[in-house]
Every structure is written in C-alpha cells, then in structure tokens.
Write a protein that holds these residues in place. Structure first.
Motif, PDB file in Angstrom:
ATOM      1  N   GLN A  88      27.294 -20.596  12.476  1.00 26.76           N
ATOM      2  CA  GLN A  88      26.432 -21.511  11.731  1.00 26.76           C
ATOM      3  C   GLN A  88      27.230 -22.299  10.701  1.00 26.76           C
ATOM      4  O   GLN A  88      27.027 -23.509  10.526  1.00 26.76           O
ATOM      5  N   THR A  91      29.315 -25.013  12.370  1.00 26.57           N
ATOM      6  CA  THR A  91      28.489 -26.161  12.739  1.00 26.57           C
ATOM      7  C   THR A  91      28.179 -27.025  11.529  1.00 26.57           C
ATOM      8  O   THR A  91      28.284 -28.265  11.572  1.00 26.57           O
ATOM      9  N   ASN A  92      27.800 -26.389  10.411  1.00 25.65           N
ATOM     10  CA  ASN A  92      27.473 -27.125   9.192  1.00 25.65           C
ATOM     11  C   ASN A  92      28.695 -27.869   8.643  1.00 25.65           C
ATOM     12  O   ASN A  92      28.576 -29.002   8.158  1.00 25.65           O
ATOM     13  N   GLN A  94      31.236 -28.921  10.345  1.00 29.40           N
ATOM     14  CA  GLN A  94      31.533 -30.037  11.243  1.00 29.40           C
ATOM     15  C   GLN A  94      30.612 -31.212  10.941  1.00 29.40           C
ATOM     16  O   GLN A  94      31.055 -32.371  10.896  1.00 29.40           O
ATOM     17  N   ASN A  95      29.343 -30.926  10.716  1.00 29.26           N
ATOM     18  CA  ASN A  95      28.383 -31.983  10.401  1.00 29.26           C
ATOM     19  C   ASN A  95      28.694 -32.640   9.065  1.00 29.26           C
ATOM     20  O   ASN A  95      28.407 -33.832   8.869  1.00 29.26           O
ATOM     21  N   ALA A  96      29.281 -31.871   8.151  1.00 26.02           N
ATOM     22  CA  ALA A  96      29.618 -32.407   6.824  1.00 26.02           C
ATOM     23  C   ALA A  96      31.008 -33.027   6.796  1.00 26.02           C
ATOM     24  O   ALA A  96      31.435 -33.558   5.758  1.00 26.02           O
ATOM     25  N   GLY A  97      31.718 -32.975   7.910  1.00 23.14           N
ATOM     26  CA  GLY A  97      33.048 -33.549   7.978  1.00 23.14           C
ATOM     27  C   GLY A  97      34.086 -32.776   7.190  1.00 23.14           C
ATOM     28  O   GLY A  97      35.046 -33.349   6.664  1.00 23.14           O
ATOM     29  N   THR A  99      35.762 -29.908   8.428  1.00 24.26           N
ATOM     30  CA  THR A  99      36.505 -28.973   9.275  1.00 24.26           C
ATOM     31  C   THR A  99      37.999 -28.972   8.974  1.00 24.26           C
ATOM     32  O   THR A  99      38.686 -27.978   9.233  1.00 24.26           O
ATOM     33  N   SER A 138      26.483 -27.318   1.964  1.00 22.32           N
ATOM     34  CA  SER A 138      26.400 -27.096   3.418  1.00 22.32           C
ATOM     35  C   SER A 138      26.635 -25.630   3.767  1.00 22.32           C
ATOM     36  O   SER A 138      26.329 -25.195   4.890  1.00 22.32           O
TER      37      SER A 138
END
Length: 234
Positions: A88, A91-92, A94-97, A99, A138
């Motif tokens: 989880q 994923t969060n 990655q969505n927040a940029g 990584t 995030s």
C-alpha cells in the motif's frame, strides 16, 4: 437297638472325618487360583494406569501442538499484514511521485521506510517544511493500521562537518533533532501512538553508501521509520 446305634455312630464318624491329603490338595489348588487372580488384577491395573498416563501424555502433546500451530498462524498473519502495508505504501508513494526519494522494504520481519533527508529538510536544518509535510501525508493511512506496533524513527547524516553557524554542534545532534521532528509530525497527526514510539540517532555512523561522493553522501542523509513486528499479536 444297640446294633442300629453302633451303625449310626460309624456313619457319623465317617462323615466327620477329614481327608488330610485331599484337604492339602484342595488348599494348594485354591492358593494357585488365588495367586493367578491377583496377578491378573495387577496386570489389569498396570495396563489401566499406563493407558491413563498415555492418554494424559497424548492430551498434553496435542495441546502443545495446537498452541504451536496457533502461534505459527498468528505470526504468519502479522507477516502478511506488514507485506500488505508495504504494498500500500509503495502504491501511495508512486502516486505521490516519491519513489526516487522514499524506499519501502521488509527486513528481519520489520517494515522499513527510508526517506531521503533532501526532501525533508534544508541543509543543517531539522524543520519540516509545509510542502514536505504534505508529501508525508501519503504515508498516513497505511501506517495507521500498524500504530500499535513498536515504532522506531532513526536519523542519519553524512560525514561533512556542520557550519559554524549551525544550531547543532554535531551531526549526531542534527540526526537526533531530525528524528524527533519526524516523530512529532506523525504523533501530532495521530498516525503513531506516543507510548510505543522511540527515536535513534546515528549521525554519520552506519552509512549505507560512500561518503566520498555527493550522491553517496545524499543517500546517507536519511530518516528511517521502522515498524517492528508486533510480538503481542501471536
């Protein structure tokens, strides 16, 4: 009359007389039967005792096995939970940029979240900017699921000496202040409970990369959040 009386006495005497030889034979046979009966009872009693002890042992072994199985199942459930949280978070992030600035992995059954200090603090500072705080949100929802686990927040720096104008006298103090700053942020937002969280400060010690290059020093400046496996859950 006398003849009849004599015959009567003879008959009575014959009836009253004990055959000693036959009596001894009877006594011997009776003793053998009695001994055999007692031995049989003893064998039955020992067998019943062994059977009872065996049953008790089997019951104890079964109970211990059940406890082991239950503990194993609970431990596996905790491992699965941390793996789910890791996915989880990934994923969060990655969505927040994030990584490239935050890594998440499981090591020694603990969940590790490593945040590069460059996105958290300015050089020589331990103050979280508002933009940084927004980025860290995030992580909130997944981490709330493990807020009863023991949490460690550790601060690290590179080996470069601080400027003379710095608020902190050493890298060790700076790493401690940064760990405390991150801890306060998560506790104040009710992500972690203050009664099961602690900090660690390593300064320039325990680098994960070389300090001879700029990129290596950047990797060494970090804050690490460690979610330990909750042993009270199994």
């Amino acid at each position: 009359m006398l003849t009849l009386l004599l015959a009567l006495f003879i008959v009575l005497f014959a009836m009253a007389k004990v055959d000693t030889k036959k009596f001894q034979e009877f006594k011997s046979e009776f003793g053998t039967l009695l001994s055999t009966h007692q031995s049989s009872n003893a064998i039955v009693n020992v067998g019943e005792k062994n059977k009872t002890q065996g049953s008790a042992l089997n019951s104890a072994t079964s109970s211990a096995s059940s406890l082991d199985n239950s503990s194993s199942i609970s431990s596996q459930a905790v491992d699965n939970q941390l793996e789910t949280i890791k996915q989880q978070l990934a994923t969060n992030l990655q969505n927040a940029g994030l990584t490239n600035s935050v890594s998440v992995y499981i090591k020694s059954n603990d969940l590790h979240i490593v945040i590069n200090s460059s996105i958290l603090f300015d050089s020589g500072s331990a103050t979280l900017s508002e933009s940084t705080q927004n980025l860290l949100t995030s992580l909130f929802n997944p981490l709330k699921a493990v807020n009863t686990n023991p949490i460690i927040i550790a601060g690290y720096t590179d080996n470069q000496p601080l400027k003379s104008t710095s608020t902190y006298k050493s890298n060790w103090e700076l790493s401690s202040a940064r760990a405390i700053s991150v801890m306060n942020f998560f506790v104040s937002n009710k992500v972690f409970n203050e009664d099961n969280i602690s900090i660690q400060a390593y300064g320039e010690n325990k680098p994960k990369d070389t300090n001879t290059t700029a990129s290596g020093r950047s990797n060494n400046r970090r804050v690490e959040i460690i979610v330990e496996k909750n042993s009270s859950s199994y």
